[in-house]
Structures are given as structure tokens and as C-alpha cells.
Motif scaffolding. Sequence first.
Motif, mmCIF file in Angstrom:
data_model
loop_
_atom_site.group_PDB
_atom_site.id
_atom_site.type_symbol
_atom_site.label_atom_id
_atom_site.label_comp_id
_atom_site.label_asym_id
_atom_site.label_seq_id
_atom_site.Cartn_x
_atom_site.Cartn_y
_atom_site.Cartn_z
ATOM 1 N N GLY A 183 0.851 -1.293 -0.022
ATOM 2 C CA GLY A 183 -0.318 0.124 -0.391
ATOM 3 C C GLY A 183 1.304 1.270 -0.659
ATOM 4 N N PHE A 184 0.012 2.021 0.610
ATOM 5 C CA PHE A 184 0.790 3.470 0.795
ATOM 6 C C PHE A 184 1.699 3.737 1.986
ATOM 7 C CE2 PHE A 184 -2.446 3.523 -1.923
ATOM 8 C CZ PHE A 184 -1.591 3.895 -3.375
ATOM 9 N N VAL A 185 2.984 4.527 1.744
ATOM 10 C CA VAL A 185 3.156 5.547 3.115
ATOM 11 C C VAL A 185 2.901 6.713 3.106
ATOM 12 C CG1 VAL A 185 5.682 5.887 4.675
ATOM 13 C CG2 VAL A 185 5.631 3.820 2.825
ATOM 14 N N ILE A 186 2.496 6.806 4.188
ATOM 15 C CA ILE A 186 1.947 8.562 4.721
ATOM 16 C C ILE A 186 2.849 9.079 5.339
ATOM 17 C CG2 ILE A 186 0.472 10.083 5.183
ATOM 18 C CD1 ILE A 186 -0.625 7.701 3.239
ATOM 19 N N ILE A 187 3.655 10.191 4.300
ATOM 20 C CA ILE A 187 5.111 10.646 5.937
ATOM 21 C C ILE A 187 3.909 12.113 5.954
ATOM 22 C CG2 ILE A 187 7.032 11.545 5.650
ATOM 23 C CD1 ILE A 187 7.931 9.900 3.964
ATOM 24 N N ASP A 188 3.721 12.247 7.406
ATOM 25 C CA ASP A 188 3.109 13.433 7.610
ATOM 26 C C ASP A 188 4.280 14.704 8.004
ATOM 27 O OD1 ASP A 188 2.041 15.445 8.876
ATOM 28 O OD2 ASP A 188 0.714 14.355 9.811
ATOM 29 N N GLU A 189 4.785 15.738 6.942
ATOM 30 C CA GLU A 189 5.516 16.651 7.778
ATOM 31 C C GLU A 189 4.691 17.548 7.956
ATOM 32 O OE1 GLU A 189 8.354 14.989 4.140
ATOM 33 O OE2 GLU A 189 7.543 16.795 3.555
ATOM 34 N N MET A 196 2.054 14.369 3.859
ATOM 35 C CA MET A 196 1.083 15.756 3.158
ATOM 36 C C MET A 196 2.385 16.630 4.627
ATOM 37 S SD MET A 196 -2.300 13.777 5.530
ATOM 38 C CE MET A 196 -1.172 13.189 6.923
ATOM 39 N N GLN A 197 1.116 18.230 4.225
ATOM 40 C CA GLN A 197 1.970 18.869 5.364
ATOM 41 C C GLN A 197 0.884 19.860 5.439
ATOM 42 O OE1 GLN A 197 4.912 20.889 2.551
ATOM 43 N NE2 GLN A 197 6.217 19.210 2.840
ATOM 44 N N THR A 198 1.011 21.473 5.825
ATOM 45 C CA THR A 198 0.038 22.079 6.410
ATOM 46 C C THR A 198 0.510 22.974 6.614
ATOM 47 O OG1 THR A 198 -1.285 22.494 7.939
ATOM 48 C CG2 THR A 198 1.198 21.905 8.927
#
Length: 350
Positions: free
Chosen positions: A174-180, A204-206
Amino acid sequence: MNFENFILPHIWNLKPYSSARDEFKGKEGVFLDANENPVGSGVSENWNRYPDPLQLAIKEQLANIKSCSTDQIFLGNGSDEAIDLIMRMTCQSGVHNIILCPPTYGMYEVSASINHIEQRKVSLTQHYQLDVEGILQTVDQNSRLLFLCSPNNPTGNKLNRSDIYTLIESFKTGFVIIDEAYIDFSDEPSFILELAKYPHVIVMQTLSKAYGLASLRLGMAFAHPTIINLLNKIKPPYNIGGATQEIVYKALGNKSFKEGAVQLILSERSRLIESLHKIPEVVQIYPSDANFILVHFKRANQLFNFLIESKLITRNRSSVALCEDSIRITVGLSSENDKLVDLISKFYSA
């Protein structure tokens, strides 16, 4: 890369909602297509027309800032919307599972619970690093998502990059989600720059932290264009309001504010850590690559309540595994940090 096995079949076949602004993208003309109010809005600025459903003006700015292409960018109502949509796009309740590494950002677990998705948890080590072997032993053929938060919340530290690479290269289901979310306060390069090499990575960023736009609720996901296209397919038609788009567009053009804010926060972070080290009852200040620090105090619960009574609000993380007797402190302005240190000193001297 063939994502067919990573995405639920009905998502591939879904016919998305087509909004009026999808069918006509021009800005000039008499608009009688979207059942809007032609009179206006009753305030000084008119918001009576629906906004761009794909936020193209903002994406063009972000593509330059983040060194990527517009078709690699998804914008959501906070990163939480991206988290939820990714889960709904990839995971079937009762079949698939996701991998979490606590202590970490709590919305991964909440969103999975809402969607009734199995969560397999592999705790960080005592040094708040990834248990790579434990994660790989937990993964099976139905593991669709692996969430990694770096710099991590609530611990503040960046995860060892070599461990992240190992997991990216080993996670094949599947997918590796890297929350930055806190990447702007770190010296680590973003994994956005690695998307071409690793098409099953979603970053992901904000704009809530370094850009100071928390109230506007705009989160970003960066991924392979196929994934972005699917996220746009299943999102609500107008998920980012017109007022938010207008303000964000202006803010992204003010590069000096963001850079100045980050430098100020980093300077104050160092000064705050130095001041807290002088208090004997501070057991440990954990390394931080974010705009906050996690601090292990003696009598942390009592200290937290004392600060609340003094109208100084921090975040008590003592109930979180591996964060016992610890308080998470957001780096404030110089005067706010001074007040915090004075109150902590007062508490322990009483």
C-alpha cells in the motif's frame, strides 16, 4: 506504477460529481448556472459565487514553493480531510488494516475508528524512533497504509531518515504516508522531492504552523498524479472556500513573513530550552525539530493544573504512552515564554 491493487475497486469506477465550476471555468460572463444568489452576500465583500473546486491559483504558487507540479498537489480542509479520504480510498472495513507508530498524531487513529478500519500499533522506541523490525513483522498482505510523522507529534523529534527509507522500500502492500506538518522547523529535506522515485509515498504538510494560517484549515497532500486525481474525484466539490483561497493566495506571496516567523520561533525554542534546563525539577527536555518541545517534569499533572489556573495553557501528554509525566509546550513569543518559565519556577519554589 500500477496502483490498482492499492485502491478500492469502486473508487476506480466512481463517477464523480460534476459541479457548475467544473463545467465552466471562466471568470467573465453572466452566471445563471449554479443557483447562486445574484444580489451579493450582505457583507462588504461578495462571496456569492462558488470558488474554484481545484484551487488552481494556489496550486501554481505551491508548485513553485515545493518544487513539484500542480498535478501532484491535493488541498484539503486541513490535513485531516486528506487523512480521511486516503483511508476511504484504500481501506475496506473488516478486510484491510493500517499501521500506526504511537505516540503520534491522534487523528490517524480517530479517522481509522470512524471508518471502522483495523489499526495495528507498533510503538516507537524509548528514544522515540521507529521500531523498523517490529513494523515489518506487523505488516501483512492487507496492510494498506503506514503512517509516519516526522517531525513527530507529540514528541517533536525527526525520525531517522534511514529508517524511513527502509520502510518505504520494504512496504509493498500500500502507501507510506509521511506527515511533515512541522517540516519547516526542521533541517530535513521534504520527501516531496522523492515522489518520482517512490510513487507509493504520500506526503502531507500544512499551512497551520509556519505560515500562521491555522484558522483557515488548509492542509496539503503531495503524491503521484494518479493518486491526486483520485482524491479530487472523491472529495466534496467545494472543499476549500473562496475566502480561504483568497487569503491563502496572499499569504503564500508573503515569503518574508514565513521565513521571519520560523527564525523567531527557532530562536525562542533554543532560549526556552536553555531557561528550562536551569530548573532542577525538569527531568528531561526531549530533542525538538518542531515549533514545540516535550518536557518531562516532576509532578507534571500538578504543574499543568497550576499553569491552567494562571491562565497559561499547555498540553498535558502524561496519559500518552511513552510520554508519562510530560507536558507539550508550544514555543510562544518572548514575553510568553518568559512568563511560562517564571510560573514554573514559582510552582516548584512554593
